[in-house]
Design an enzyme around this catalytic site. Structure first.
Site, PDB file in Angstrom:
ATOM      1  N   HIS A  59       0.862  -1.189   0.000  1.00  0.00           N
ATOM      2  CA  HIS A  59       0.000   0.000   0.000  1.00  0.00           C
ATOM      3  C   HIS A  59       0.896   1.237   0.000  1.00  0.00           C
ATOM      4  CE1 HIS A  59      -3.685  -2.316   1.050  1.00  0.00           C
ATOM      5  NE2 HIS A  59      -2.816  -3.113   1.646  1.00  0.00           N
ATOM      6  N   ARG A  61       0.148   4.426  -0.740  1.00  0.00           N
ATOM      7  CA  ARG A  61      -0.545   5.600  -0.134  1.00  0.00           C
ATOM      8  C   ARG A  61      -0.599   6.832  -1.022  1.00  0.00           C
ATOM      9  NH1 ARG A  61      -2.904   2.407   3.278  1.00  0.00           N
ATOM     10  NH2 ARG A  61      -1.720   1.790   5.108  1.00  0.00           N
ATOM     11  N   ASN A  91      -6.667   0.727  -2.422  1.00  0.00           N
ATOM     12  CA  ASN A  91      -7.529   1.329  -1.390  1.00  0.00           C
ATOM     13  C   ASN A  91      -7.057   2.715  -0.986  1.00  0.00           C
ATOM     14  OD1 ASN A  91      -5.251   0.247  -0.132  1.00  0.00           O
ATOM     15  ND2 ASN A  91      -6.305  -0.095   1.803  1.00  0.00           N
ATOM     16  N   ASP A 295       1.956  -6.977   2.579  1.00  0.00           N
ATOM     17  CA  ASP A 295       0.853  -6.111   2.999  1.00  0.00           C
ATOM     18  C   ASP A 295       1.426  -4.855   3.677  1.00  0.00           C
ATOM     19  OD1 ASP A 295      -1.666  -5.118   3.320  1.00  0.00           O
ATOM     20  OD2 ASP A 295      -2.314  -6.588   4.808  1.00  0.00           O
TER      21      ASP A 295
END
Ligand code: DOR
Ligand code: ZN
Length: 429
Positions: A59, A61, A91, A295
């Site tokens: 991720h 960001r 996400n 992750d």
């Protein structure tokens, strides 16, 4: 034409180690053997060379929360951890659910990402046909349980239609949302993350997804498996359509860590009891687990310095993944051939990455050089991730990443980032 010769590299051939020279021309491995030096020469003096780690679950960001991480800081952390490629999750805020959002990420990464990259798209209840039309992505992420961000498919019928209609690889955050809500009600007062997100919520979701994958003949990849129940289910029912990953934090930490460190040990799925940790290791040994992925989910100290309920979920992992797994290999928990397979070869195969994951003629020269005699000290003070902490603060490990090459270019050398040339978007077949 640029050319580089790595002399005296120890590489793995099957389970055996062999000493070779590697010639790299224009970013690709041109020849392996006993070679005459050509172009730039780097003498490795017998150090171990692995294909660069491919981290298929990161991720970054950016856009939306670049104060936690951006493509530059994430890729610097990657280089320090021997990671030469990563796949970024959708996400973000706003989520990567259409062509425009993807184009925005592509531009940001092209400017400043130092390792190779690819982007997952996020499924919503009604965007699957649009996502099918988008080219060169590793797959579509489906959140079956709620986590960071607002992507969520909590209706089983909606999920069935995604599986039925997708033309791409699906990657699943498999925790059943109805069961998460039930266990939250029952265990709310405990404020214990692994009780509130019970093992069974994960295992039921894996079972549902596995049956739908078989029904519609579609490939699914289960992200971050964390429980004995999931391993037991796949041991009995895994089909060639299903692949799965395990994260280092679920292998090296357990629910006791959460009890002690609270929000810094809060991620989804949660840290589990030791029976699950043991089952994950057995799953690696038995070949049920296909890949290791981190992750990597950076959140700042400020984000985490709050109570259990308010704190966001996630821990960083890019920089510590290979050091932890390599130390485990030196301690006899897995052999180096298996490490290379689950950290480089299989991620490239599952996501059909052209020219990645192997040290073979014609493959991209994405390489990581490791000194087995060296030591890695994981410390909050030296982390390159922008969040500046690691759940493994204070840990000393055997082995050290000393050089990382991306597309034939030396980018990390002896603790320093030595090139800021951006890397490339991976080609997915
Ligand atoms: O712990 C997690 N953090 N799990 C997720 O599913 C999302 C991730 C994040 O993006 O923070
Ligand atoms: Zn994730």
């Amino acid at each position: 034409m640029s050319s580089l010769t790595l002399r005296q590299a120890t590489i793995l051939r099957g389970k055996n180690e062999t000493l070779v020279d590697i010639k790299v021309v224009d970013g690709k491995i041109a020849e392996i053997g006993s070679l005459s030096a050509e172009g730039r020469v780097i003498d490795l003096d017998g150090l171990l060379v692995l294909p660069g780690v491919i981290d298929a679950h990161v991720h970054v960001r950016e856009p939306g929360a670049s104060h936690k991480e951006d493509f530059r800081s994430a890729s610097e952390a990657a280089l320090a951890g021997g990671v030469t490629a990563f796949l970024d999750m959708p996400n973000n805020n706003p989520p990567t659910t259409d062509h425009e959002r993807l184009a925005e990420k592509r531009q940001l990464a092209a400017e400043k990402c130092l390792v190779n990259y690819g982007f997952f798209l996020g499924a919503t209840p009604d965007n699957i046909q649009d996502l099918n039309a988008i080219e060169n992505v590793p797959g579509i992420k489906v959140y079956l349980g709620s986590s960071t961000g607002n992507l969520l498919i909590d209706d089983l019928g909606d999920f069935a239609s995604i599986v039925a209609e997708t033309s791409k690889q699906l990657v699943l955050h498999a925790e059943n949302e109805q069961l998460l809500r039930y266990f939250d009600r029952v265990h709310h007062d405990s404020a214990m993350h692994h009780l509130i997100r019970d093992n069974v919520a994960a295992a039921v979701s894996v079972a549902e997804a596995s049956l739908l994958s078989g029904r519609f003949n579609k490939r699914i990849h289960i992200a971050h498996m964390s429980t004995k129940e999931e391993i037991d289910f796949l041991r009995a029912h895994k089909t060639p359509l299903t692949t799965c990953e395990v994260c280092p934090h679920h292998l090296f930490l357990d629910a006791e860590f959460f009890k002690e460190h609270r929000t810094y040990g809060k991620m989804n799925p949660p840290l589990r009891e030791s029976a699950s940790v043991d089952a994950l290791w057995k799953g690696i040994e038995d070949g049920i687990v296909d890949i290791i992925a981190t992750d990597h989910a950076p959140h700042t100290h400020d984000d985490k310095e709050t109570d259990y309920w308010a704190a966001p979920c996630g821990v960083p992992g890019l920089e510590s993944s290979l050091p932890l797994m390599f130390d485990a290999a030196l301690n006899g928990r897995l052999d180096l051939a298996r490490l290379q397979k689950i950290m480089s070869e299989r991620p490239a195969e599952i996501y059909r990455m052209n020219g990645k994951g192997r040290i073979e003629t014609g493959f991209d020269a994405d390489l990581c050089v490791i000194d087995r005699e060296g030591q890695t000290h994981l410390s909050n003070d030296t982390q390159r991730t922008r969040c500046k902490w690691t759940p493994f603060d204070g840990l000393s490990l055997k082995g050290k990443v000393v050089k990382t090459f991306v597309n034939g270019e030396l980018k990390y050398d002896d603790g320093q980032i030595v090139s800021d040339v951006p890397a490339c978007e991976i080609e997915f077949a």
